[in-house]
Design a protein around this motif. Structure first.
Motif, PDB file in Angstrom:
ATOM      1  N   ARG A 114       0.808  -1.216   0.000  1.00 37.24           N
ATOM      2  CA  ARG A 114       0.000   0.000   0.000  1.00 37.24           C
ATOM      3  C   ARG A 114       0.842   1.267   0.000  1.00 37.24           C
ATOM      4  N   HIS A 115       2.126   1.151   0.425  1.00 36.66           N
ATOM      5  CA  HIS A 115       3.002   2.320   0.453  1.00 36.66           C
ATOM      6  C   HIS A 115       3.993   2.349  -0.713  1.00 36.66           C
ATOM      7  N   ALA A 116       4.040   1.284  -1.510  1.00 39.78           N
ATOM      8  CA  ALA A 116       5.065   1.175  -2.551  1.00 39.78           C
ATOM      9  C   ALA A 116       4.954   2.286  -3.592  1.00 39.78           C
ATOM     10  N   ARG A 117       3.737   2.546  -4.076  1.00 37.51           N
ATOM     11  CA  ARG A 117       3.563   3.567  -5.119  1.00 37.51           C
ATOM     12  C   ARG A 117       3.977   4.948  -4.618  1.00 37.51           C
ATOM     13  N   GLU A 118       3.557   5.275  -3.399  1.00 41.61           N
ATOM     14  CA  GLU A 118       3.909   6.581  -2.849  1.00 41.61           C
ATOM     15  C   GLU A 118       5.422   6.713  -2.691  1.00 41.61           C
ATOM     16  N   LEU A 119       6.085   5.649  -2.235  1.00 45.69           N
ATOM     17  CA  LEU A 119       7.532   5.713  -2.077  1.00 45.69           C
ATOM     18  C   LEU A 119       8.214   5.906  -3.428  1.00 45.69           C
ATOM     19  N   ARG A 120       7.772   5.174  -4.440  1.00 45.30           N
ATOM     20  CA  ARG A 120       8.380   5.339  -5.772  1.00 45.30           C
ATOM     21  C   ARG A 120       8.215   6.768  -6.268  1.00 45.30           C
ATOM     22  N   ASP A 121       7.046   7.361  -6.031  1.00 41.11           N
ATOM     23  CA  ASP A 121       6.826   8.756  -6.442  1.00 41.11           C
ATOM     24  C   ASP A 121       7.750   9.700  -5.684  1.00 41.11           C
ATOM     25  N   ARG A 122       7.902   9.449  -4.380  1.00 37.62           N
ATOM     26  CA  ARG A 122       8.790  10.297  -3.563  1.00 37.62           C
ATOM     27  C   ARG A 122      10.241  10.155  -4.005  1.00 37.62           C
ATOM     28  N   LEU A 123      10.646   8.944  -4.356  1.00 41.64           N
ATOM     29  CA  LEU A 123      12.012   8.713  -4.821  1.00 41.64           C
ATOM     30  C   LEU A 123      12.264   9.407  -6.153  1.00 41.64           C
ATOM     31  N   LEU A 124      11.268   9.381  -7.027  1.00 40.49           N
ATOM     32  CA  LEU A 124      11.414  10.055  -8.315  1.00 40.49           C
ATOM     33  C   LEU A 124      11.576  11.555  -8.124  1.00 40.49           C
ATOM     34  N   GLU A 125      10.766  12.119  -7.236  1.00 35.25           N
ATOM     35  CA  GLU A 125      10.880  13.549  -6.951  1.00 35.25           C
ATOM     36  C   GLU A 125      12.255  13.876  -6.361  1.00 35.25           C
ATOM     37  N   ALA A 126      12.726  13.020  -5.440  1.00 34.15           N
ATOM     38  CA  ALA A 126      14.038  13.250  -4.830  1.00 34.15           C
ATOM     39  C   ALA A 126      15.151  13.143  -5.858  1.00 34.15           C
ATOM     40  N   ALA A 127      15.031  12.184  -6.784  1.00 32.66           N
ATOM     41  CA  ALA A 127      16.041  12.016  -7.834  1.00 32.66           C
ATOM     42  C   ALA A 127      16.086  13.236  -8.741  1.00 32.66           C
TER      43      ALA A 127
END
Length: 251
Positions: free
Chosen positions: A229-242
């Motif tokens: 349930r948290h995987a999509r949000e984490l991937r989005d946050r990682l993309l923003e951080a990158a």
């Protein structure tokens, strides 16, 4: 000056110095003034505004309970926290309106809990918000207290009533539920990735799959499980951080 304005009152100089030191190190506190007796404290309170008073009970002349009774009559009384070596006055103290009752020697975790109560009770219009909420957390170990900086934490792990702060230098237990820590650190680069884990997004070096196909966030302090349930949000946050050049950055 940001944060709480606190008056500490104790007739014993070593105890007053130690209490002032601990209060000054607390992230919620902006300014600390010490008073060596109740009369000096009363004069300071009549001349200036304080959000809270951390008050010893057994003092010569006017004692802490008598001073607290006088303060309760002020139009904007400060929040009262008693700090004492004796537990026999707790009922009276709470009857006067104290929000907490700390026993000496004061533990950093109990002081932090008392300050959390003070912060909730002080009207926001009477103080400026602390510039960086809970930027450091007190850790008691072997009779000593040290502060772990939020920027040094790669992830936090729930462990009953405690959280274990994982840093490059080791693991540090703090008595606080992970849900409370999440509230404090919301908007500071941390995200909940699992019911038992709070992760610093900038600490993620890569995402991995475990042996069952689950997702792991790899950091220098170890792997952190990521629930579906948290995987999509984490991937989005990682993309923003990158995109900001912050992914895997040193904290």
């Amino acid at each position: 000056m940001s944060g709480l304005r606190v008056l500490a009152v104790d007739d014993l100089a070593p105890a007053l110095d130690e209490l002032c030191r601990m209060l000054r190190e607390a992230p919620e506190v902006g300014e600390v003034v010490g008073a060596s007796d109740a009369l000096k404290a009363l004069k300071l309170l009549q001349a200036d505004h304080f959000d809270a008073v951390f008050l010893d009970i057994s003092m010569p002349g006017l004692d802490g309970l008598e001073l607290a009774s006088l303060l309760a009559k002020l139009s904007e009384p400060p929040v009262i926290v008693f700090v004492t070596a004796h537990d026999g006055h707790a009922v009276t103290a709470y009857g006067i309106g104290a929000v907490d009752y700390l026993l000496k020697p004061v533990r950093a975790e109990r002081l932090s809990a008392a300050l959390a109560k003070v912060t909730r009770l002080v009207p926001s219009g009477r103080r400026q918000a602390a510039p960086d909420a809970m930027a450091a957390l007190p850790v008691d170990s072997g009779g000593r207290t040290r502060y772990v900086r939020r920027d040094d934490v790669l992830f936090a792990e729930a462990n009953g009533d405690y959280v274990r702060l994982h840093t490059r230098s080791g693991v540090h237990p703090v008595r606080m539920p992970i849900s409370r820590l999440e509230e404090y650190w919301e908007g500071t680069g941390f995200t909940r990735v699992h019911r038992g884990f709070l992760l610093a997004v900038s600490a993620v070096l890569e995402l991995r799959s475990d042996t069952t196909g689950g997702l792991l966030a790899h950091t220098e302090a170890g792997d952190v499980p990521v629930s579906r349930r948290h995987a999509r949000e984490l991937r989005d946050r990682l993309l923003e951080a990158a995109q900001r050049g912050q992914l895997g950055s040193a904290r």
